[in-house]
Design a protein around this motif. Structure first.
Motif, PDB file in Angstrom:
ATOM      1  N   LEU A 145     -20.223  15.208 -47.968  1.00 37.58           N
ATOM      2  CA  LEU A 145     -21.306  14.719 -46.890  1.00 37.58           C
ATOM      3  C   LEU A 145     -22.609  14.422 -47.658  1.00 37.58           C
ATOM      4  CD1 LEU A 145     -21.122  17.523 -43.991  1.00 37.58           C
ATOM      5  CD2 LEU A 145     -20.402  15.302 -44.009  1.00 37.58           C
ATOM      6  N   VAL A 146     -22.976  12.915 -47.294  1.00 39.77           N
ATOM      7  CA  VAL A 146     -24.264  12.300 -48.185  1.00 39.77           C
ATOM      8  C   VAL A 146     -25.125  11.907 -47.040  1.00 39.77           C
ATOM      9  CG1 VAL A 146     -24.792  10.358 -49.819  1.00 39.77           C
ATOM     10  CG2 VAL A 146     -22.475  11.697 -49.993  1.00 39.77           C
ATOM     11  N   LEU A 147     -26.487  12.222 -47.492  1.00 41.09           N
ATOM     12  CA  LEU A 147     -27.381  11.475 -46.619  1.00 41.09           C
ATOM     13  C   LEU A 147     -27.970  10.270 -47.185  1.00 41.09           C
ATOM     14  CD1 LEU A 147     -29.829  14.576 -46.240  1.00 41.09           C
ATOM     15  CD2 LEU A 147     -28.208  13.843 -44.640  1.00 41.09           C
ATOM     16  N   LEU A 148     -27.833   9.483 -45.842  1.00 45.84           N
ATOM     17  CA  LEU A 148     -28.239   7.880 -46.309  1.00 45.84           C
ATOM     18  C   LEU A 148     -29.337   7.244 -45.491  1.00 45.84           C
ATOM     19  CD1 LEU A 148     -27.548   5.035 -47.564  1.00 45.84           C
ATOM     20  CD2 LEU A 148     -25.888   4.846 -45.711  1.00 45.84           C
ATOM     21  N   SER A 149     -30.514   7.082 -46.012  1.00 43.12           N
ATOM     22  CA  SER A 149     -31.602   6.663 -45.113  1.00 43.12           C
ATOM     23  C   SER A 149     -32.329   5.340 -45.542  1.00 43.12           C
ATOM     24  CB  SER A 149     -32.820   7.803 -45.510  1.00 43.12           C
ATOM     25  OG  SER A 149     -32.699   8.940 -44.907  1.00 43.12           O
ATOM     26  N   ILE A 150     -32.605   4.502 -44.431  1.00 44.28           N
ATOM     27  CA  ILE A 150     -33.068   3.304 -44.665  1.00 44.28           C
ATOM     28  C   ILE A 150     -34.506   3.248 -44.419  1.00 44.28           C
ATOM     29  CG2 ILE A 150     -33.192   1.046 -43.296  1.00 44.28           C
ATOM     30  CD1 ILE A 150     -30.280   2.248 -44.490  1.00 44.28           C
ATOM     31  N   ASP A 151     -35.058   2.773 -45.475  1.00 44.35           N
ATOM     32  CA  ASP A 151     -36.714   2.296 -45.262  1.00 44.35           C
ATOM     33  C   ASP A 151     -36.996   1.071 -44.698  1.00 44.35           C
ATOM     34  OD1 ASP A 151     -39.377   2.466 -45.547  1.00 44.35           O
ATOM     35  OD2 ASP A 151     -39.586   2.781 -47.659  1.00 44.35           O
ATOM     36  N   MET A 199     -27.582  18.319 -49.861  1.00 46.93           N
ATOM     37  CA  MET A 199     -26.600  17.074 -49.706  1.00 46.93           C
ATOM     38  C   MET A 199     -27.344  16.132 -50.790  1.00 46.93           C
ATOM     39  SD  MET A 199     -25.773  16.735 -45.775  1.00 46.93           S
ATOM     40  CE  MET A 199     -25.195  18.159 -44.702  1.00 46.93           C
ATOM     41  N   PRO A 200     -26.703  15.141 -51.281  1.00 42.96           N
ATOM     42  CA  PRO A 200     -26.870  14.225 -52.132  1.00 42.96           C
ATOM     43  C   PRO A 200     -27.777  13.178 -51.098  1.00 42.96           C
ATOM     44  CG  PRO A 200     -25.005  14.240 -52.311  1.00 42.96           C
ATOM     45  CD  PRO A 200     -25.051  15.166 -51.282  1.00 42.96           C
ATOM     46  N   LEU A 201     -28.903  12.315 -51.586  1.00 44.74           N
ATOM     47  CA  LEU A 201     -29.603  11.451 -50.599  1.00 44.74           C
ATOM     48  C   LEU A 201     -29.753  10.174 -51.313  1.00 44.74           C
ATOM     49  CD1 LEU A 201     -31.646  10.717 -48.192  1.00 44.74           C
ATOM     50  CD2 LEU A 201     -33.455  11.833 -49.723  1.00 44.74           C
ATOM     51  N   LYS A 202     -29.706   9.008 -50.533  1.00 46.48           N
ATOM     52  CA  LYS A 202     -29.821   7.606 -50.977  1.00 46.48           C
ATOM     53  C   LYS A 202     -30.853   7.289 -50.135  1.00 46.48           C
ATOM     54  CE  LYS A 202     -28.804   3.629 -52.907  1.00 46.48           C
ATOM     55  NZ  LYS A 202     -29.376   3.363 -54.337  1.00 46.48           N
ATOM     56  N   ILE A 203     -31.874   6.639 -50.393  1.00 44.03           N
ATOM     57  CA  ILE A 203     -32.525   5.655 -49.693  1.00 44.03           C
ATOM     58  C   ILE A 203     -32.501   4.233 -50.092  1.00 44.03           C
ATOM     59  CG2 ILE A 203     -35.186   5.442 -49.090  1.00 44.03           C
ATOM     60  CD1 ILE A 203     -35.586   8.403 -49.748  1.00 44.03           C
TER      61      ILE A 203
END
Lengths: 427, 379
Positions: free
Chosen positions: A84-90, A113-117
């Protein structure tokens, strides 16, 4: 009066009235059944396979935070074997994302969890604040929705992940069903209820594991599990149809708690009744949905926070106007076929709506085929994808940086950001 | 000058946009017209929907018999008025009519005073429109229908042997349902089944409902909200209902407000025999007493005010839904609509994750109920 006992374990004191069916439960039974139901949704729809890498579209809000927490729990409890990976949008809305992104960063640590913004500016060269500055508050949700949709998919692609899960809950799905009925949008009505969108051909699939979970129960779960989430509302105005549908859903739930689930059920059943020529979905192949991921407005509410039925009306007024014009035009059309003497203003080619069915069907018969956008290379059913079309419109009105716009790369947007920084500093 | 005053002023000073003779007193969508042209517009819209019942050819076929449910409300009364004229017109031209009306009133209230009022009112209709056949029933007559599987309902099963009058049994049955929405849902289902039964027993080919566009839009959303989305093709479209007769909605192209104005035009002298319902804006504030039907009535009343074309568009949209094939279906034990195999009941679908809540099958008898009926009875 003796305290009521939990309807499930019959030992602990009931503390929670389940919003979905008014069952009286104790805290741990509520948490257990909430998780069990999502596990049930995941297993009965065979949503995941062992070894899948899944990006969780994380906004820091209650829905995506609960989704991340529940998926982590279930993944460990039932050995789903998921990464599972967190993916966020700015989106670049000042004051809206700053705090929620901080929340996501804490979540990443809490859930390990790894996070990508991914930022709109980075992807499109425009922050939402700049979009609103350029086009005003009206209609900006369309931009935000289209951009966000692609942003999640593009972000996932960057991470080499082909499945994004979002926090859409039962209230969102029910709202979308009513909204599509109000807008008269049958193709979307046919698509919006399936748990997975995007078929085997698309690079990124999307799914909504919380599709049957009530918003109120999500809030309760977050509260009782003491989850760290951020409550906020999008600062910009919602579209009228969605706002209208949302307040209807809230009223329906008040009158009959099961109504949200019942609307979702109706939506699933109605999807099967939409003529194939309109939906482009063959009912023989189960829920094969073409290309909705390249289509921005299916599920606009996603990260928009709560809309609370504010009703700007503009969107409805626009549609009313268009429908009226269609009606007028089509009444002229009838005159022609009846060969009644008519004035010179009969506009045969003007009609678009009322007597449209044959036309519309004809148009829909042209099956959408998966291609790539000529501009950005992102998957699209048209030559130029929706995001690029919107961008083109935006960029046309931004002469000072026109030269850079066609080059959608990191460098130019960084340069643009700097220029804007300068502009702001000077102003 | 406020917007409203401006409109009134405009109306006062302008001539009818259609005949250019009389003063404009009403508006059709955005067009200002006189009362004659307004009345003409409403009549034409309705009669156009009766195309199938035009006189064709010269062979003197016996007229087709159609049931017209009369609630005494503005819509059904206006429909009766319009069709009465339509039939008169056919007689005037051809000396025969393509169809005849069987007007049926069903009493929803069991109170003797209400019953007396309603039979007196029905007499007035008979005098006013003497050409047609009339009949009236009480909703309790639905309890005697064979088509309903009372056993599978598990609700205060109407027991014929206990000797109580049917009106009392109806009250008991509806009284045993706790939620206002479920109560009104079951009452309206019984009403439809009774109408269908009466139509069949009197060899009617179809039923002409007085539903306006606005009412059909309400119905679209109401049925969706009650989990009856699957049934929409049979509830909002003209055509053959699964009951083996046709359902038609001749007023489907007219807004509720247009019909209300039409019904109150002095020239029709209809107003005195119409019962106008309280406006829904006064709907009870208590959510216990409010029904989903009330909510939708209220909602569309406001949408109709500002966005009438959106109301019409909702109906156009839901009318495009196609009925499922009725092969491999079983009729719902209550509403009688076809239920596809494996889709009955409120359990056992994606949204029911809690198999513990599944009711036990008692004495091996568990009849088929559609999702909507099952929700109203069990949920």
């Amino acid at each position: 009066m003796a305290p009521a006992l939990c309807a499930i374990c019959r030992t602990s004191r009931a503390l929670i009235i389940r919003p979905k069916n008014h069952q009286k439960l104790c805290k741990s039974c509520f948490i257990a059944i909430f998780e069990a139901e999502i596990h049930h949704t995941i297993t009965t729809t065979s949503l995941f396979s062992p070894g899948d890498r899944i990006a969780i579209g994380a906004s820091g809000g209650k829905d995506s935070t609960v989704l991340a927490s529940v998926l982590k729990t279930l993944n460990e409890r039932y050995n789903y074997g998921l990464e599972l990976v967190l993916l966020s949008i700015d989106e670049g809305i000042k004051g809206y994302r700053d705090d929620s992104l901080e929340t996501v960063k804490r979540n990443a640590v809490q859930y390990d969890m790894p996070l990508k913004i991914v930022g709109y500016d980075e992807l499109y060269g425009w922050t939402m604040d700049q979009v609103v500055e350029a086009i005003g508050k009206k209609g900006n949700c369309t931009y935000c929705g289209v951009f966000r949709r692609q942003a999640l998919d593009r972000g996932a692609k960057m991470l080499g992940i082909n499945h994004v899960v979002t926090g859409h809950n039962a209230d969102d799905v029910a709202e979308t069903i009513l909204m599509n009925l109000l807008r008269g949008d049958l193709p979307r009505l046919a698509r919006s209820t399936s748990i997975v969108t995007g078929d085997a051909n698309s690079e990124v699939r999307r799914s909504k594991p919380l599709k049957y979970a009530y918003e109120k129960e999500i809030v309760l779960y977050a509260h009782h599990k003491k989850l760290d989430y951020f409550t906020t509302e999008c600062l910009y105005s919602p579209e009228a149809f969605r706002g209208s549908a949302r307040s209807l859903i809230k009223n329906l739930e008040r009158v009959r708690p099961s109504a949200i689930l019942d609307v979702v059920r109706s939506g699933e059943d109605m999807a099967k009744l939409v003529p194939e020529v309109v939906s482009g979905v063959s009912h023989c192949k189960s829920q094969k949905v073409s290309l909705s991921s390249a289509d921005g407005e299916d599920e606009g509410a996603g990260g928009c926070g709560s809309v609370n039925g504010r009703n700007s009306g503009g969107e409805m007024a626009d549609m009313e106007k268009k429908l009226r014009q269609d009606e007028e035009a089509s009444s002229r059309e009838v005159d022609i076929s009846a060969s009644i003497p008519l004035s010179a203003n009969s506009q045969k080619h003007d009609r678009i709506g009322e007597s449209k069915p044959p036309q519309k069907m004809g148009k829909k018969l042209v099956r959408q085929t998966l291609g790539t956008c000529k501009k950005c290379g992102y998957m699209s059913s048209q030559d130029i994808c929706k995001a690029c079309t919107l961008l083109e419109g935006l960029n046309r009105n931004r002469p000072k940086i026109e030269i850079e716009v066609d080059v959608e790369d990191e460098e130019s947007s960084t340069l643009r950001r700097r220029m804007e920084g300068i502009a702001l500093g000077a102003g | 000058m406020s917007g409203k005053e401006e409109t009134v002023e405009l109306l006062r000073n302008s001539l009818c946009k259609r005949c250019h003779e009389e003063n404009a007193t009403h508006s059709i969508r955005s067009e200002q017209v006189c009362h004659k042209c307004f009345s003409q517009y409403v009549t034409t819209k309705a009669v156009k929907r009766m195309e199938t019942y035009r006189i064709r050819g010269s062979s003197a076929k016996p007229p087709r018999k159609l049931l017209l449910p009369l609630s005494f409300g503005p819509s059904s009364a206006s429909l009766l008025h319009i069709l009465d004229q339509h039939i008169q017109g056919q007689y005037d031209r051809m000396n025969r009519a393509a169809y005849e009306l069987f007007v049926v009133h069903i009493d929803l209230y069991v109170d003797p005073v209400d019953r007396k009022d309603s039979s007196e009112l029905l007499e007035k209709y008979k005098i006013r429109f003497p050409r047609h056949t009339y009949s009236s029933f009480g909703l309790e007559d639905a309890l005697l229908l064979d088509g309903i599987e009372w056993k599978s309902l598990h609700i205060g099963q109407p027991n014929e042997s206990d000797g109580k009058p049917t009106t009392e049994r109806l009250q008991h049955l509806l009284g045993s349902i706790l939620s206002a929405t479920s109560r009104s849902d079951i009452a309206s289902t019984l009403l439809t089944r009774l109408l269908v039964d009466v139509a069949k027993r009197n060899s009617c080919e179809g039923i002409l409902f007085g539903d306006s566009t606005t009412r059909l839009a309400e119905k679209t959303l109401t049925e969706t909200a009650k989990g009856r989305g699957f049934s929409l093709p049979w509830q909002v479209s003209d055509g053959d209902a699964p009951y083996g007769l046709g359902f038609n909605y001749p007023l489907r192209d007219l807004l509720k407000k247009e019909i209300v104005i039409f019904s109150s035009l002095a020239t029709h002298t209809l107003a005195e025999i119409i019962i106008y319902q309280r406006t829904s804006s006064t709907v009870s504030a208590s959510s216990k007493l409010t029904t989903i039907d009330d909510l939708m009535t209220q909602y569309f009343e406001s949408v109709e005010e500002n966005y009438p074309s959106i109301v019409a568009n909702v109906v156009r949209t839901s009318s495009k839904l196609q009925p499922t094939s009725i092969l491999d279906t079983t009729a719902c034990g209550l509403c009688g609509l076809p239920v596809a195999e494996g889709t009955d009941g409120i359990n056992g679908w994606g949204g029911d994750q809690n198999s513990d809540s599944r009711p036990e099958i008692k004495d091996g008898h568990y009849g088929v109920l559609c999702y909507g009926c099952s929700r109203s009875i069990n949920g």
